[in-house]
Design a protein around this motif. Structure first.
Motif, short mmCIF file in Angstrom:
data_model
loop_
_atom_site.label_atom_id
_atom_site.label_comp_id
_atom_site.label_asym_id
_atom_site.label_seq_id
_atom_site.Cartn_x
_atom_site.Cartn_y
_atom_site.Cartn_z
N CYS A 10 35.45 38.82 40.45
CA CYS A 10 35.42 38.57 41.89
C CYS A 10 34.04 38.87 42.48
O CYS A 10 33.93 39.15 43.68
CB CYS A 10 36.49 39.39 42.60
SG CYS A 10 36.24 41.19 42.49
N LEU A 44 38.37 40.66 49.32
CA LEU A 44 39.22 39.74 48.57
C LEU A 44 40.55 39.52 49.28
O LEU A 44 41.02 38.38 49.42
CB LEU A 44 39.46 40.30 47.16
CG LEU A 44 40.41 39.49 46.27
CD1 LEU A 44 39.88 38.08 46.03
CD2 LEU A 44 40.64 40.21 44.94
N GLU A 45 41.16 40.60 49.75
CA GLU A 45 42.46 40.49 50.43
C GLU A 45 42.33 39.73 51.74
O GLU A 45 43.22 38.94 52.10
CB GLU A 45 43.04 41.89 50.66
CG GLU A 45 43.44 42.59 49.37
CD GLU A 45 43.70 44.07 49.58
OE1 GLU A 45 44.40 44.66 48.73
OE2 GLU A 45 43.20 44.65 50.57
N SER A 47 40.51 44.82 51.71
CA SER A 47 39.30 44.46 50.98
C SER A 47 38.85 43.06 51.36
O SER A 47 39.62 42.28 51.95
CB SER A 47 39.54 44.53 49.47
OG SER A 47 40.40 43.46 49.07
N ASN A 103 39.40 35.95 40.67
CA ASN A 103 39.71 37.36 40.46
C ASN A 103 40.69 37.49 39.31
O ASN A 103 41.35 36.52 38.93
CB ASN A 103 40.26 38.01 41.73
CG ASN A 103 41.66 37.53 42.08
OD1 ASN A 103 42.64 38.14 41.67
ND2 ASN A 103 41.75 36.43 42.83
N ARG A 155 41.57 42.96 39.74
CA ARG A 155 41.70 43.49 41.10
C ARG A 155 41.45 45.01 41.16
O ARG A 155 41.89 45.68 42.09
CB ARG A 155 43.07 43.17 41.71
CG ARG A 155 43.41 41.70 41.69
CD ARG A 155 44.78 41.44 42.28
NE ARG A 155 44.75 41.54 43.73
CZ ARG A 155 44.49 40.53 44.56
NH1 ARG A 155 44.20 39.34 44.08
NH2 ARG A 155 44.49 40.72 45.87
N CYS A 205 37.09 42.82 45.33
CA CYS A 205 38.36 43.54 45.30
C CYS A 205 38.21 45.00 45.69
O CYS A 205 39.19 45.65 46.08
CB CYS A 205 39.00 43.43 43.91
SG CYS A 205 38.11 44.34 42.62
#
Length: 257
Positions: free
Chosen positions: A42, A20-21, A18, A32, A35, A72
């Motif tokens: 986020c 976010l990751e 993602s 965040n 998740r 996320c």
């Protein structure tokens, strides 16, 4: 490979990763919590690229139409340029004052011309900034026939730093800047038969007027009820213009109060 561009830096997203990751892996801290797309902490915005529909699930139509998504849940299939909400749309654009017209004894119609491309939706608001740093927030009104011009409705307050300055014509010679746009109050196409109820007082008519114009231009067929209130008759403005629009569009109902 998919590239995620954030704050001027490009980062390669790993397969099934993602946004976010990806950003966390390279040391970028993004707000965040859950998740899982529930808390929406986020929230980010895509400046370029396509956002997967799953990353916008649960968001308001006004946010989806501006490219907002949940980092996320966003696993892009192509390159994406992203920003945090607080980082985006905050740049300043120089504008020139092209006209001031009295809509009532106390309300001015102020027209501004941006010196660069300026993307916005009628109903959002901008910050108008003078050279000395004084700033005031005004909603964006007007109809599509304005071209590139921005229309503001400014109430003249005796002794008011910005409104007195505009009323006396000083703004025609000084340089001005705008910041924004901000806000989620605007017309979103896609539900042409939906009923709309718009209520505002004073210069709160400005964003509603813009929404009505955009809805009618988009061919909205559902009933649109607009109520505009003021303490006195002198406080009402654009009455004839709104009555004219109502006469031309059977689904628009205008009530000055």
């Amino acid at each position: 490979m998919t590239d995620i561009r954030y704050a001027g830096q490009e980062h390669v997203a790993l397969p099934s990763e993602s946004v976010l990751e990806t950003l966390e892996r390279v040391g970028v801290q993004i707000p965040n919590a859950c998740r899982s797309g529930v808390c929406q902490s986020c929230l980010m915005r895509a400046r370029a690229g396509d956002v997967p529909p799953a990353a916008q699930a649960g968001l308001k139509d006004t946010l989806r139409s501006q490219g907002y998504f949940l980092a996320c849940c966003c696993r892009p299939e192509g390159d994406l340029e992203v920003a945090l909400p607080d980082d985006d749309a905050l740049g300043e654009t120089e504008v020139s004052l092209t006209g001031i017209e009295l809509l009532s004894p106390s309300v001015m119609r102020v027209l501004l011309k941006p010196e660069a491309a300026f993307e916005y939706r009628r109903g959002q608001f901008i910050n108008l900034i003078r050279d000395d740093g004084l700033r005031r927030s005004y909603s964006l009104a007007g109809c599509a026939d304005l071209g590139d011009a921005l229309e503001l409705h400014v109430r003249h307050i005796p002794g008011g730093a910005m409104s007195d300055w505009l009323m006396t014509g000083h703004g025609s010679t000084d340089s001005l800047r705008i910041q924004g746009p901000h806000g989620n109050c605007f017309y979103v196409p896609g539900k042409p038969d939906q009923a709309m109820l718009l209520i505002g007082t004073g210069t709160g008519l400005a964003p509603l007027y813009g929404i009505v114009c955009d809805a009618l231009a988009a061919g909205h067929t559902g009933p649109i009820h607009l109520y505009h209130g003021a303490r006195t008759l002198e406080g009402l403005y654009l009455v004839e213009r709104m009555r004219e629009l109502s006469a031309r569009h059977a689904n628009l109902y205008y009530t000055p109060a």
